[in-house]
Scaffold this motif. Structure first.
Motif, PDB file in Angstrom:
ATOM      1  N   VAL A 151       0.832  -1.205   0.000  1.00  0.00           N
ATOM      2  CA  VAL A 151       0.000   0.000   0.000  1.00  0.00           C
ATOM      3  C   VAL A 151       0.865   1.253   0.000  1.00  0.00           C
ATOM      4  CG1 VAL A 151      -1.667   1.345   1.340  1.00  0.00           C
ATOM      5  CG2 VAL A 151      -1.980  -1.120   1.094  1.00  0.00           C
ATOM      6  N   MET A 152       1.908   1.267   0.815  1.00  0.00           N
ATOM      7  CA  MET A 152       2.734   2.464   0.941  1.00  0.00           C
ATOM      8  C   MET A 152       3.638   2.691  -0.265  1.00  0.00           C
ATOM      9  SD  MET A 152       1.518   3.675   3.587  1.00  0.00           S
ATOM     10  CE  MET A 152       2.543   5.134   3.484  1.00  0.00           C
ATOM     11  N   SER A 153       3.697   1.740  -1.176  1.00  0.00           N
ATOM     12  CA  SER A 153       4.476   1.932  -2.409  1.00  0.00           C
ATOM     13  C   SER A 153       3.664   2.639  -3.487  1.00  0.00           C
ATOM     14  CB  SER A 153       4.974   0.580  -2.939  1.00  0.00           C
ATOM     15  OG  SER A 153       3.878  -0.228  -3.364  1.00  0.00           O
ATOM     16  N   ASP A 154       2.395   2.896  -3.228  1.00  0.00           N
ATOM     17  CA  ASP A 154       1.513   3.579  -4.177  1.00  0.00           C
ATOM     18  C   ASP A 154       1.604   5.086  -3.933  1.00  0.00           C
ATOM     19  OD1 ASP A 154      -0.523   4.595  -5.728  1.00  0.00           O
ATOM     20  OD2 ASP A 154      -2.063   3.225  -4.995  1.00  0.00           O
ATOM     21  N   TYR A 155       2.027   5.839  -4.950  1.00  0.00           N
ATOM     22  CA  TYR A 155       2.217   7.284  -4.767  1.00  0.00           C
ATOM     23  C   TYR A 155       0.917   8.012  -4.453  1.00  0.00           C
ATOM     24  CZ  TYR A 155       0.284   8.136  -9.447  1.00  0.00           C
ATOM     25  OH  TYR A 155      -0.553   8.224 -10.540  1.00  0.00           O
ATOM     26  N   LYS A 156      -0.222   7.461  -4.851  1.00  0.00           N
ATOM     27  CA  LYS A 156      -1.507   8.106  -4.548  1.00  0.00           C
ATOM     28  C   LYS A 156      -1.785   8.092  -3.042  1.00  0.00           C
ATOM     29  CE  LYS A 156      -4.019   5.493  -7.286  1.00  0.00           C
ATOM     30  NZ  LYS A 156      -2.929   4.646  -7.788  1.00  0.00           N
ATOM     31  N   ILE A 157      -1.283   7.088  -2.355  1.00  0.00           N
ATOM     32  CA  ILE A 157      -1.441   7.024  -0.900  1.00  0.00           C
ATOM     33  C   ILE A 157      -0.709   8.196  -0.245  1.00  0.00           C
ATOM     34  CG2 ILE A 157      -0.992   5.632   1.158  1.00  0.00           C
ATOM     35  CD1 ILE A 157      -3.101   4.428  -0.660  1.00  0.00           C
ATOM     36  N   ILE A 159     -12.198  15.649   1.840  1.00  0.00           N
ATOM     37  CA  ILE A 159     -10.886  15.084   1.495  1.00  0.00           C
ATOM     38  C   ILE A 159     -10.753  13.658   2.021  1.00  0.00           C
ATOM     39  CG2 ILE A 159      -8.450  15.188   2.197  1.00  0.00           C
ATOM     40  CD1 ILE A 159      -8.474  18.136   1.645  1.00  0.00           C
ATOM     41  N   VAL A 160     -11.127  13.449   3.269  1.00  0.00           N
ATOM     42  CA  VAL A 160     -10.983  12.124   3.867  1.00  0.00           C
ATOM     43  C   VAL A 160     -11.921  11.127   3.192  1.00  0.00           C
ATOM     44  CG1 VAL A 160     -11.192  10.790   5.996  1.00  0.00           C
ATOM     45  CG2 VAL A 160     -10.228  13.076   6.068  1.00  0.00           C
ATOM     46  N   CYS A 161     -13.155  11.526   2.931  1.00  0.00           N
ATOM     47  CA  CYS A 161     -14.103  10.628   2.263  1.00  0.00           C
ATOM     48  C   CYS A 161     -13.631  10.308   0.851  1.00  0.00           C
ATOM     49  CB  CYS A 161     -15.489  11.277   2.231  1.00  0.00           C
ATOM     50  SG  CYS A 161     -16.747  10.296   1.383  1.00  0.00           S
ATOM     51  N   TRP A 162     -13.202  11.312   0.119  1.00  0.00           N
ATOM     52  CA  TRP A 162     -12.730  11.144  -1.256  1.00  0.00           C
ATOM     53  C   TRP A 162     -11.613  10.116  -1.314  1.00  0.00           C
ATOM     54  CZ3 TRP A 162      -9.227  15.151  -4.111  1.00  0.00           C
ATOM     55  CH2 TRP A 162      -9.207  14.888  -5.479  1.00  0.00           C
ATOM     56  N   PHE A 163     -10.639  10.266  -0.436  1.00  0.00           N
ATOM     57  CA  PHE A 163      -9.497   9.362  -0.436  1.00  0.00           C
ATOM     58  C   PHE A 163      -9.885   7.964   0.043  1.00  0.00           C
ATOM     59  CE2 PHE A 163      -5.773   7.634   1.917  1.00  0.00           C
ATOM     60  CZ  PHE A 163      -4.922   7.456   0.848  1.00  0.00           C
ATOM     61  N   ASN A 164     -10.633   7.883   1.144  1.00  0.00           N
ATOM     62  CA  ASN A 164     -10.987   6.582   1.714  1.00  0.00           C
ATOM     63  C   ASN A 164     -11.845   5.762   0.768  1.00  0.00           C
ATOM     64  OD1 ASN A 164     -10.636   5.985   5.003  1.00  0.00           O
ATOM     65  ND2 ASN A 164     -10.147   8.058   4.353  1.00  0.00           N
ATOM     66  N   ARG A 191      -7.861  -0.208   2.568  1.00  0.00           N
ATOM     67  CA  ARG A 191      -8.548   0.908   3.223  1.00  0.00           C
ATOM     68  C   ARG A 191      -8.085   1.066   4.672  1.00  0.00           C
ATOM     69  NH1 ARG A 191     -14.629   1.068   2.116  1.00  0.00           N
ATOM     70  NH2 ARG A 191     -13.782   1.853   0.152  1.00  0.00           N
ATOM     71  N   ALA A 192      -7.887  -0.044   5.364  1.00  0.00           N
ATOM     72  CA  ALA A 192      -7.430   0.036   6.760  1.00  0.00           C
ATOM     73  C   ALA A 192      -6.069   0.716   6.844  1.00  0.00           C
ATOM     74  CB  ALA A 192      -7.371  -1.360   7.367  1.00  0.00           C
ATOM     75  N   VAL A 198      -4.810  18.714  -6.272  1.00  0.00           N
ATOM     76  CA  VAL A 198      -4.744  18.828  -7.738  1.00  0.00           C
ATOM     77  C   VAL A 198      -3.971  17.655  -8.324  1.00  0.00           C
ATOM     78  CG1 VAL A 198      -3.808  20.199  -9.644  1.00  0.00           C
ATOM     79  CG2 VAL A 198      -5.010  21.334  -7.762  1.00  0.00           C
ATOM     80  N   LEU A 199      -2.840  17.302  -7.711  1.00  0.00           N
ATOM     81  CA  LEU A 199      -2.042  16.172  -8.195  1.00  0.00           C
ATOM     82  C   LEU A 199      -2.812  14.856  -8.070  1.00  0.00           C
ATOM     83  CD1 LEU A 199       1.495  17.065  -6.770  1.00  0.00           C
ATOM     84  CD2 LEU A 199       0.709  17.249  -9.149  1.00  0.00           C
ATOM     85  N   TYR A 200      -3.542  14.688  -6.951  1.00  0.00           N
ATOM     86  CA  TYR A 200      -4.325  13.456  -6.763  1.00  0.00           C
ATOM     87  C   TYR A 200      -5.446  13.379  -7.791  1.00  0.00           C
ATOM     88  CZ  TYR A 200      -7.185   9.896  -4.438  1.00  0.00           C
ATOM     89  OH  TYR A 200      -7.923   8.761  -4.154  1.00  0.00           O
ATOM     90  N   ALA A 201      -6.125  14.492  -8.050  1.00  0.00           N
ATOM     91  CA  ALA A 201      -7.194  14.511  -9.056  1.00  0.00           C
ATOM     92  C   ALA A 201      -6.642  14.171 -10.431  1.00  0.00           C
ATOM     93  CB  ALA A 201      -7.876  15.884  -9.066  1.00  0.00           C
TER      94      ALA A 201
END
Length: 493
Positions: free
Chosen positions: A274-280, A389-394, A403-404, A452-455
């Motif tokens: 999970v932590m290797s994913d840049y979106k995280i 922000i938290v809902c969007w990401f989760n 997700r955990a 912006v980068l995440y979108a």
């Protein structure tokens, strides 16, 4: 679940690969609602069994966390002979265990179940709050603030994790915002309660600040004991659902979010993957940037209002309206965000409101009405953007394990911003606090860049997956392990 043939919500039933908001690219996946009930009734039952519990839990946790700001107005520093930045240090030490223990806490929550783990956390931070009212020196205050962080660390990401396990993505924002807006309710309620408890100054020889901790902490402990027998858990453990209802809930979540892998344990390999994913990492920075103004307001609003020459009681009462307005505005934003099934632009709009409030406070120093109105803008903008922000990401994380870990990472890393916030407003900068306001604006801009980068990242990922072959011969088990990395998964913008 192939025998489930009908659903009342056509929008979730027929999701196709390539759709902007589709979670997985099943062809006309049909989900059946049991004949004896309707989907609306089941959703209402879920609301009644989940939302009141997490809202009250977070309200009490946030109240126990920030009531030190109310206590400060009633003699905390004088009685404990504190000066300089010692108050700021007492705020900071809370975040040390809070940041470190987020991911381990979510792993333990999955192991013990939300009912057991979150209830024990509630009892723990309530008891520590009581002890905080009994300390006799500065060292005792630091010790209790540290253990308050230990017991509170699992509550916030754990509740978000639990909500995400029950609701589809397009219906989650209202629930996330209602839960998160407990901060606004806690801020408003805390100000009113502190103004009342403050009248107990010197009752039985205790200063008013001690009574704030003692009364609020005792009530939290009692609540935790009740929760130990009543708090909800995951859909797979919900005894209040019939078997066919439970299968329906799991099936409709699968359509929206993909397979969950709820039954398997989380491993260190999962954390590493999970932590290797840049979106995280982007998700962490989105939240991190807003934590600084959020905690700055929560911990120092009463200090700022007090600098406007109000007495302690009036300071507490004046702190209430911005929190109340923020609660209403946050829910309005959440309703419209769910309605249009979009998150990104709502975040940017709310952030602009917050920046405008700080801009006013940086430039206006001689008009109390305008300065007080700016506090409304800060509270409205910051505390309505954060839950989105938290809902969007989760809700863009697929599978229980992703997700955990991802939700705990976002909250844990983000709360490093709390350490920065605690030293952003120091007594020597009063009454203008220009440095603190400038720091808040800088970190808000960091959050904007990360958003912006995440979108851009999830938009690019959706387009790339839409160009790929739809049938990649993945087994259901492989899809479940991949979570949102499953090529059939579609991220919500």
């Amino acid at each position: 679940m192939s025998e489930l043939k009908h659903a009342s919500d056509e929008e979730d039933v027929k999701r196709y690969a390539g759709g902007n908001n589709a979670a997985v690219g099943h062809d006309a996946v049909d989900v059946v609602c049991p004949a004896h009930t309707t989907e609306r009734k089941i959703t209402t039952r879920i609301d009644m069994h989940i939302i009141p519990f997490v809202v009250v839990l977070y309200l009490m946790a946030f109240l126990d966390r920030v009531n030190i700001a109310n206590a400060r107005a009633f003699g905390l520093e004088d009685e404990l002979d504190m000066g300089g930045v010692e108050y700021n240090t007492a705020l900071t030490i809370f975040f040390v265990p809070y940041v470190i223990c987020e991911i381990p806490s979510n792993i333990l929550l999955k192991y013990f179940s939300p009912r057991v783990w979150l209830s024990m956390c509630c009892i723990g931070f309530g008891a520590v709050t009581v002890f905080q009212g009994l300390v006799q020196n500065y060292a005792g205050l630091l010790t209790t603030r540290f253990f308050l962080g230990v017991f509170e660390c699992g509550m916030f990401p754990g509740c978000f994790y639990l909500i995400g396990a029950w609701y589809r993505r397009h219906e989650a924002q209202k629930r996330f915002s209602l839960f998160f807006s407990s901060t606004s309710l806690a801020g408003a309620f805390g100000g009113l309660l502190a103004s009342a408890i403050g009248q107990m100054d010197y009752v039985r020889g205790y200063r008013g600040w001690r009574w704030i901790f003692l009364i609020e902490g005792s009530f939290t402990v009692l609540l935790g004991v009740i929760f130990l027998f009543t708090f909800p858990s995951f859909p797979e453990q919900a005894a209040w659902l019939r078997d066919d209802e439970r299968e329906f809930v799991k099936a409709r979540l699968q359509v929206s979010q993909g397979l969950s892998a709820a039954e398997r344990k989380i491993t260190f390999k999962d954390v590493r993957t999970v932590m290797s994913d840049y979106k995280i990492w982007l998700g962490g920075f989105m939240y991190f940037g807003l934590i600084v103004p959020a905690y700055s307001y929560a911990y120092f609003a009463t200090t700022i209002i007090h600098s406007y020459k109000f007495d302690p009681i009036m300071t507490q009462l004046r702190s209430v309206p911005p929190w109340a307005a923020a609660f209403v505005f946050s829910m309005v934003v959440a309703v419209f965000s769910d309605w249009v099934k979009h998150r990104f632009l709502f975040i940017l709009g709310a952030i602009c409101i917050s920046i405008s409030g700080f801009a006013i406070l940086i430039n206006v120093h001689d008009n109390l009405e305008v300065q007080y109105a700016a506090l409304f803008l800060i509270c409205l903008g910051t505390y309505s953007a954060m839950p989105v922000i938290v809902c969007w990401f989760n809700m863009n994380l697929g599978g229980h394990h992703r997700r955990a870990i991802g939700s705990a990472w976002q909250i844990g890393f983000g709360n490093i911003g709390g350490i920065i916030a605690t030293y952003s407003f120091v007594s020597s900068d009063a009454p203008f606090f220009t440095k603190g306001y400038a720091i808040c604006v800088s970190f808000i801009c960091l959050s904007v860049v990360a958003c912006v980068l995440y979108a851009a990242a999830i938009t690019w990922e959706n387009r790339k997956r839409s160009r790929q072959p739809r049938d990649l011969n993945l087994t259901e088990s492989e899809k479940m392990e991949l979570g949102d990395l499953n090529p059939e998964f579609r991220y919500m913008l």
